[in-house]
Structure formats: structure tokens, C-alpha cells
Design an enzyme around this catalytic site. Structure first.
Site, PDB file in Angstrom:
ATOM      1  N   SER A 102      56.542  27.017  95.215  1.00  0.00           N
ATOM      2  CA  SER A 102      55.148  26.850  94.816  1.00  0.00           C
ATOM      3  C   SER A 102      54.986  27.154  93.337  1.00  0.00           C
ATOM      4  O   SER A 102      55.532  26.453  92.489  1.00  0.00           O
ATOM      5  CB  SER A 102      54.250  27.713  95.707  1.00  0.00           C
ATOM      6  OG  SER A 102      52.906  27.339  95.599  1.00  0.00           O
TER       7      SER A 102
ATOM      8  N   ASP B  39      52.808  18.545 102.849  1.00  0.00           N
ATOM      9  CA  ASP B  39      52.312  19.746 102.176  1.00  0.00           C
ATOM     10  C   ASP B  39      50.794  19.819 102.296  1.00  0.00           C
ATOM     11  O   ASP B  39      50.088  18.858 102.011  1.00  0.00           O
ATOM     12  CB  ASP B  39      52.721  19.705 100.695  1.00  0.00           C
ATOM     13  CG  ASP B  39      52.575  21.050 100.018  1.00  0.00           C
ATOM     14  OD1 ASP B  39      51.542  21.717 100.223  1.00  0.00           O
ATOM     15  OD2 ASP B  39      53.482  21.440  99.261  1.00  0.00           O
TER      16      ASP B  39
ATOM     17  N   HIS C  34      53.385  23.251 103.440  1.00  0.00           N
ATOM     18  CA  HIS C  34      53.749  24.003 102.235  1.00  0.00           C
ATOM     19  C   HIS C  34      54.813  25.055 102.546  1.00  0.00           C
ATOM     20  O   HIS C  34      55.692  25.318 101.736  1.00  0.00           O
ATOM     21  CB  HIS C  34      52.505  24.667 101.648  1.00  0.00           C
ATOM     22  CG  HIS C  34      52.700  25.194 100.269  1.00  0.00           C
ATOM     23  ND1 HIS C  34      53.066  24.393  99.210  1.00  0.00           N
ATOM     24  CD2 HIS C  34      52.598  26.458  99.762  1.00  0.00           C
ATOM     25  CE1 HIS C  34      53.168  25.121  98.115  1.00  0.00           C
ATOM     26  NE2 HIS C  34      52.900  26.374  98.425  1.00  0.00           N
TER      27      HIS C  34
END
Length: 813
Positions: free
Chosen positions: A667, A740, A774
Site C-alpha cells: 500500500s 482491490d 487490498h
């Protein structure tokens, strides 16, 4: 010539498009660490008589992730069972009599248990949980005395928008049920009813880059079908409807169990924000569903102004006052939601008591943004305020009887050392948690489960003196172990339920008596699930970067490694940047070297088994350098200093080969990784997972940056590694979940960076993990992820060779 050209095209095509087929697995040591059976989670009743042991499997298969899924209104829904499509489940229960130490199997559990949402009854003689199947969500209750589970509901539950159920009393539970079977869902017509149209008529309505939003009238139909529920009350197995079907975002019982606080979504649905931000109505009803008082109509959150500390110009923070029978509280902005508006007070807090016929009463006003109340009694509560833009928080003492508000504590939210902990609470006569005052009401008992200090994290229990505003620590985890209080079982006798671990000892739970100081009572004896990590070394290392800011990280070294004999190792550094307004806060030690090493698919610990020095949690602070500047104004330069300082420290220790260092992150850590490769030559390779690399695609702010692209276009350009893709020549492994769901990190971010680096001749590989969000969950995907990362490190780091031209020594460890 034509043959040479054709051969060149074939080679180019192979280089760019060829793919290895099928899933692959990493080395056995890595796979075994990943697939080790998880330690059970526990839940203990308030008197520590019974413990619920909750066992779960390691990871679901990718086939399970591939089940049908609707992505609408910011939700991910399984259309077959009216539940979120991505959940972690409990696969078995056991009960343990803590006093005798005997464990019992729970009978009556459904086959192929997929349990969640555990909740004890008010008298703690029962435990409720949901069980999810391919076709429905059901509610079960475990009777502690008989150790038997029984299905309670008649109609299947609808848990699309959360708040699965709520105990009302020992025999009554509230929950939401479906209205129709999944087979009745709207069907998409091949012929649309018309184009999808969005418009704005002059209102300022910035919005974040949310994913999975409503995109068409058909999506609106689907959302209405799957989110509309019937609220019911179940008394000993008998279901009674409460009110009419609606889309509930919230339904909360008053402390006296006579009223419900509800928030119901209204049309039109937004195409710009998730369901929780849709137009809604807040009301108080009785237990038949009859509206007693409509409190407020809340507009769509798409009208919220951008920028930290700005809020929607509407009431918010609706909740019941815990120490009274039926008093509703909420706050509203006094500055139209714009914090920079010049006004002495920014929020006002109101209350309204049963029978809700009077005008709302103003309780107090706040000079910062109001963020919540923790209630105590008629003379005591704690009020919290915050200024996110300043990284500041304030806690005040509030006397509900006199209305007096007195500041107890102000500190930077990033000041870990200054955190006094959280007040210990107890159940009051309504069964609600309220602050427990001690020493004749002059002090609060505080529990800090982290306890950051210059010696690392050392959790503590303290007494906070309300007169002197000082914290007196009465118990602290001893150095060499990490122990914190999970719960305070008896605040008078200071009986604690603690979780204790060390470098060598697996986390386990104990009952401690701080007054009598009798021998601690162990209530679990979980074994080490990672015997292959025994013998590795772990230490918290500290070092300075060029501007004097102190940094730290967790250094792991292989078993039997001797730097003098074996020489420096290839290095994997893993990090995640954080912004600070204070250099002193940035320099604080975080974490503990005395924690047991737990393994997560997302971490770098696997590679200590492969002969690497691993620097995990390498601090990457981005610090405001002057009062008129924000942290990100010097983002790139500070990233460089952080990375250089870490590499220099590992080299000085003799454990890290500065010419064979990889950097990685997930991330925002992936964003960091790409930037470091674009702006330095410090690394041999990088691993960037599920990042955002082009900040113009998140134009209304990102992470802790609240300036918009139009306010700071140069900043957005310079912080975007995509802008410097032509400079990324260090091998970069890009990985992204195909689905995601995180705002800002759309898969197109990795796709575009891959194409940009490829277009400029860089070395780059892009892996898309099927069905992953994610965070990643599928077993086959995780094994392949670790295979890819390992292969990348072996090729471009470990076996890249040092600049001195010498081949790596054969290692015995």
C-alpha cells in the site's frame, strides 16, 4: 535483414508477454511458515469462569474467493446469502472451565462451521454467533451450562450492512432478516432503461476515490433489494417484527431497553460515496417500530468539504448516554463544517431525554472538533476533541450536572510516550460500560496496552489523578517480556487477565492479582507454531539519519549466523512511511524486541530462513521541517535519508551487504518503494504490493495529505513515482489484487506504472492475484505471492553479487 527483424520482434514479444503458467510454491521452509495452523483466539467472561476457544483454518482457497460477488454502494456482497462476500470465519468452538482447567466440546454446532460475530449474553450464561452457509446466515446460541449450540432464527439474517445482532436481555436478541429469497433479485435487462446520468448544480462536492460504488440504475435496484431488511425481536425462539422494512445503517437500544435509535437510508442513492454516506434519517422509535421522534435528516456525505477537520454541515455522532435510562446525545458544527471559519467554538453537543418532547439541550461547546464522550456517572464523563491537521488531541473532564468542562490532557496524537492509556470501565445498572472511578472518585484506572517508552513498548496499568492530572504507573510489563492487560477482572483487587510473551515464549494468557501477589494462573498453554524459527535472532536497532532524527527497526538474523565468520548478508528491508509534525515524536521507539515472532503473509520474516538479514518496521518518518511547511513538502529527501541511515547501520554492524539490499512494502509502503527506486541507487531490487503511484488519480487528498491536486499540483507530481518511471531502472516486482477495494489503490495504478517502466526499458514484473482485494487471502495466491517474491530476491539481490566482484560465500546457517 527481414529474418533478423522478425527474430527481434519474436524476442521482444516473448520478453513482454510471455507468462509462466499455473500456481507455484515457495521453498518448503516458507510454505510451512505460511500454512502453520493458527493459534486459537479466546474470549473470557467477566468473572473469568469460562473461556471460549475459537479455532480457525489458515487460509481459504482461491475457489472460495471466486464465489459470486456484487460490488455496489461500497459493499462487497455475496448475492446468494445476503452477507459480505469476504469474511474470516471461526471453524470450531471449545469451552474451558478456567477454575478446573477442563475443556469441553460444544455440541450442536452445524457441519462445516463458518462462525463469526461472537457476543456473550448480558448474564454471560450464553454466547451468540452467526453461521454463514452458501445460502443463508443463521443465528446460533451456545448455552454454557449444557455446552450445546442451538439455532435461534426462523428467517435468514441479512447482514449486508453489518450490525448483525444485538442482545436485548438474556433471552431476547434483535437482528435483521431478509425479505425475499435471493432468487427474487432483480435481473439485468439486455436493453438498459437509458443512459446513466450524474450532474452537479453548482454545489461544492469533492469526494475521495472510493471503489465499488453504484454506477447505474440497475445497481440502485440491486442495492435496494439486498440492503432492505426487516428488523425483528427474537424472544426464546419466537420472532416478532419491529416496524416496516427499511435500509438500516444503525439500530441501537437505549440503556433502559425501551427505545431504539435508528438511522435509515433514503433515496436517491449516491454514485460518489459508499452506503454509509447516503442520505439518511435519524429517529427514535419504540420497540414496535413506531416513530417517537425524528431527530435529523442527514444529507449525502458527498457534500462534505475536503480537508482535515472539515465535516459535513449536519448533526453527527448520535449515541445514547450510557449512564441514563434514555438520553440521546449528538453534536453539530457551529462553523458550517469549515474549520478555518473564524469562530470561538466549532462544535456544540446536545442531548434529548425521554419522552423526547422537549427542545434539545445544549451540553457544551468545543473549541476543536468534537470526537466523542465516554460516560461515567451524573458528575463525570470524558470529552475528546481532535485536530487531525495538527495531529493533536485533547481530553477534558465534563460534569453533566454543572456543565463544567475542564481540560485534563492535550498531546500530539503521534506522541506515543505521552499516551496515558484508556480509562478502565465497568458495567452499570443498565449493563452499559462506564468509566470506573477509584480512590473515592479522585482517580481513574488507566490501561495502556502498548506502553511506548525509550526502552520499547512496556504496557502498564496506572492511576490518573484528576486533581494533579498526572499518571501514576502501578504495574508495568517487566523488561525482557511483553505483557499487557486484556481485561481488568476486578478493579478493586486489581485482578487482571493478561497476555504474556517473549522472544522465546509463545503468547499465552494469565490471571494476575496485583494486590495479593499470588502466583499467576496460566489459563492457556499454546505451543509454538513456528519451530523452524527457533534460533533466529531478533533485536531492536537504533540509528540516526543525516538531519539527526533518531530511527529504529526490528532486525532479524538467521539461525547460527556469525557476522565475523559468515560476513555481511543480503538484506530485505520492509517499511511504511508515516507523517509527523514533530521530530521528537518521529524519533520515539515503537514496538518491542521482546515480542514473540508471529508470521503473517504480508511480512518479510520468511526470508530470515533463506539467509537474509531482515529489517522489518524500518522507521520511515516524514517530518514537518518548519511551522509553515507540511511533512510532505520534503517527502522524497526524507525518504532518501531514512533509507540511507538504515543501510549505513546494517553495514556498520557488519550484518548487511550495502550492495545487496532490497526494499519492499504494501500500500503506502509500495508507494514508498517505487519512489525510492525512482530517486536513489541504494537498492538492488524492490517489491511493491497494491500501491498507488500516480497521485493525480487521488486528487482530493491521500494518506495524511489534505491539500488537493489543484492546491498543490507540483507536490502531486513530485510525489508520484509514475512521474519518474523513466528513472526506475532497478528491478521492480509489482503485485496487486485483481479486486482491490481500498480507496485510491485501484489496480490501474500498478498497470500504468508497469507499462510506463516497460516503455522506458526498465526491469519490471507485474503479478495480478485473482479475486484478491487490498489484503490477500487465498491460499494458492499467497503461496504464489511468496514464490514470486522469493524468486525476485534470489535473482536480483542474493545472487546479484557484491560490487567487489566476489561471489557470495556458502553459508552454513
Amino acid at each position: 535483414m527481414r529474418k533478423l527483424l522478425l527474430l527481434g520482434l519474436i524476442l521482444y514479444s516473448f520478453t513482454v508477454f510471455a507468462q509462466d503458467e499455473g500456481y507455484k510454491a515457495p521453498p518448503k521452509e516458507i510454505a510451512d511458515l505460511l500454512l502453520a495452523k493458527p493459534t486459537p483466539a479466546i474470549s473470557v467472561d467477566g468473572k473469568a469462569n469460562w473461556m471460549l476457544l475459537m479455532e480457525r483454518n489458515s487460509y481459504p482457497s482461491v475457489e472460495e474467493l471466486a464465489q459470486p460477488e456484487l460490488r455496489i454502494a461500497g459493499q462487497r456482497i455475496n448475492p446468494n446469502n445476503f452477507a459480505p462476500s469476504r469474511q474470516n470465519f471461526i471453524n470450531n468452538f471449545k469451552l474451558k472451565d478456567i477454575r478446573s482447567g477442563k475443556e469441553y466440546l460444544v455440541t450442536g454446532l452445524p457441519a462445516n462451521l463458518l462462525a463469526g460475530n461472537i457476543a456473550w449474553s448480558p448474564d454471560e450464561k450464553k454466547i451468540a454467533f452467526t453461521h454463514t452457509t452458501n445460502r443463508s446466515v443463521d443465528l446460533y446460541v451456545i448455552d454454557i451450562a449444557t455446552r450445546k449450540a442451538t439455532k435461534l432464527n426462523k428467517q435468514a439474517l441479512n447482514v449486508v450492512l453489518g450490525q448483525e445482532f444485538s442482545w436485548m436481555d438474556d433471552n431476547t436478541i434483535l437482528y435483521k432478516t431478509i425479505l425475499q429469497p435471493a432468487s427474487a433479485a432483480p435481473q439485468r435487462s439486455l436493453m438498459p432503461s437509458g443512459p446513466t446520468i450524474q450532474q452537479n448544480l453548482g454545489k461544492v462536492a469533492p469526494s475521495r476515490t472510493y471503489q465499488d460504488l453504484i454506477k447505474s440504475p440497475f445497481d440502485e435496484q440491486l442495492f435496494a433489494f439486498y440492503a432492505t431488511v426487516q428488523l425483528v425481536k427474537n424472544v426464546n425462539g419466537v420472532e416478532t417484527k419491529i416496524g416496516k422494512p427499511a435500509i438500516y445503517v444503525q439500530y441501537n437500544l437505549s440503556p433502559d431497553k425501551r427505545y431504539l435509535l435508528t438511522r435509515i437510508i433514503n433515496k436517491p442513492f449516491s454514485y460518489l460515496v459508499p452506503a454509509q454516506g447516503f442520505n439518511s434519517t435519524v429517529s427514535i422509535t419504540d420497540l414496535t417500530g413506531k416513530t417517537i421522534k425524528q431527530i435529523a435528516d442527514i444529507p449525502s456525505s458527498e457534500l462534505s468539504p475536503s480537508g482535515y477537520d472539515n465535516v459535513l454541515n449536519a448533526p453527527r455522532n448520535f449515541d445514547w448516554r450510557d449512564d441514563e435510562a434514555a438520553t440521546l446525545t449528538w453534536c453539530a458544527p457551529l462553523d458550517s463544517g469549515i474549520y478555518k471559519s473564524k469562530t470561538d467554538f466549532h462544535d456544540a453537543v446536545y442531548s434529548l431525554s425521554a419522552p423526547f418532547t422537549a427542545a434539545p439541550k445544549e451540553l457544551f461547546k468545543t473549541t476543536w472538533r468534537f470526537s466523542g464522550i465516554t460516560w461515567g456517572n451524573e458528575n463525570f464523563a470524558l470529552v475528546n476533541e481532535r485536530l487531525t491537521s495538527k495531529q493533536a488531541g485533547r481530553t477534558s473532564r465534563y460534569n453533566p450536572t454543572t456543565g463544567q468542562l475542564e481540560t485534563l490532557l492535550e498531546r500530539n496524537s503521534t506522541d506515543a510516550y505521552g499516551n496515558p492509556g484508556n480509562p478502565v470501565t465497568e458495567k452499570n445498572k443498565y449493563g452499559r460500560q462506564v468509566i470506573r472511578l477509584i480512590d473515592n472518585g479522585t482517580r481513574m484506572l488507566m490501561n495502556n496496552q502498548v506502553g511506548s517508552s525509550p526502552k520499547g513498548d512496556l504496557p502498564f496499568i496506572a492511576k490518573f489523578d484528576l486533581a494533579t492530572k498526572k499518571n501514576e504507573i502501578i504495574w508495568r510489563s517487566q523488561e525482557g517480556i511483553f505483557e499487557y492487560a486484556v481485561d481488568i477482572l476486578d478493579a478493586d483487587k486489581l485482578v487482571l487477565l493478561t497476555r504474556r510473551e517473549s522472544k522465546k515464549d509463545m503468547p499465552n494468557y494469565y490471571i494476575r492479582n496485583l494486590v495479593l501477589r499470588i502466583a499467576d494462573q496460566p489459563i492457556t498453554s499454546f505451543a509454538n507454531p513456528y519451530p523452524q524459527l527457533e534460533g533466529i535472532s531478533k533485536q531492536k536497532i537504533t540509528y540516526k539519519r543525516a538531519d539527526g532524527v533518531d530511527l529504529s527497526g526490528d532486525l532479524y538474523l538467521p539461525k547460527n549466523y556469525d557476522p565475523k565468520k559468515d560476513g555481511p548478508l543480503p538484506v530485505l528491508m520492509w517499511a511504511y512511511p508515516r507523517e509527523f509534525n514533530s521530530a521528537a515524536d518521529a524519533a520515539q521507539i515503537r514496538g518491542s524486541e521482546d515480542k514473540f515472532t508471529m508470521v503473517s503473509y504480508g511480512g518479510p520474516i520468511f526470508w530470515v530462513t533463506q539467509g537474509y538479514a531482515v529489517l522489518d518496521n524500518a522507521e520511515m518518518p516524514i517530518v514537518s521541517t518548519s511551522p509553515d511547511k507540511k511533512p510532505n513538502d520534503d517527502f522524497i529527501d526524507q525518504l532518501k535519508m531514512n533509507a540511507e541511515a538504515a543501510i549505513n547501520k546494517l553495514s556498520d554492524l557488519g550484518v548487511g551487504d550495502r550492495n545487496r539490499v532490497a526494499i519492499g512494502g504494501h500500500s503506502y509502503g509500495a508507494f514508498m518503494t517505487a519512489n525510492l527506486l525512482a530517486h536513489t541507487d541504494l537498492f538492488k531490487a524492490g517489491i511493491a504490493r497494491s500501491g498507488a503511484y500516480n497521485r493525480t488519480l487521488t486528487p482530493f487528498g491521500f494518506q495524511n495529505e489534505d491539500r488537493t491536486y489543484w492546491q498543490a499540483p507540483d507536490l502531486y507530481f513530485s510525489m508520484s513515482p509514475f512521474s519518474y518511471a523513466d528513472k526506475i531502472k532497478t528491478p521492480l516486482l509489482l503485485i496487486h489484487g485483481e479486486m482491490d477495494d481500498n480507496p485510491g489503490t485501484f489496480p490501474i495504478q500498478s498497470e500504468r506504472l508497469f507499462n510506463a517502466i516497460k516503455g522506458h526499458g526498465g526491469i519490471v514484473r507485474y503479478i495480478t492475484l485473482p479475486y484478491e482485494a487490498h489484503g490477500y487471502r487465498g491460499k494458492e495466491n499467497l503461496l504464489h505471492l511468496l514464490y514470486e517474491q522469493n524468486a525476485w530476491l534470489e535473482k536480483y539481490v542474493k545472487n546479484a553479487g557484491s560490487n567487489n566482484g566476489k561471489e557470495e560465500k556458502k553459508r552454513s546457517f
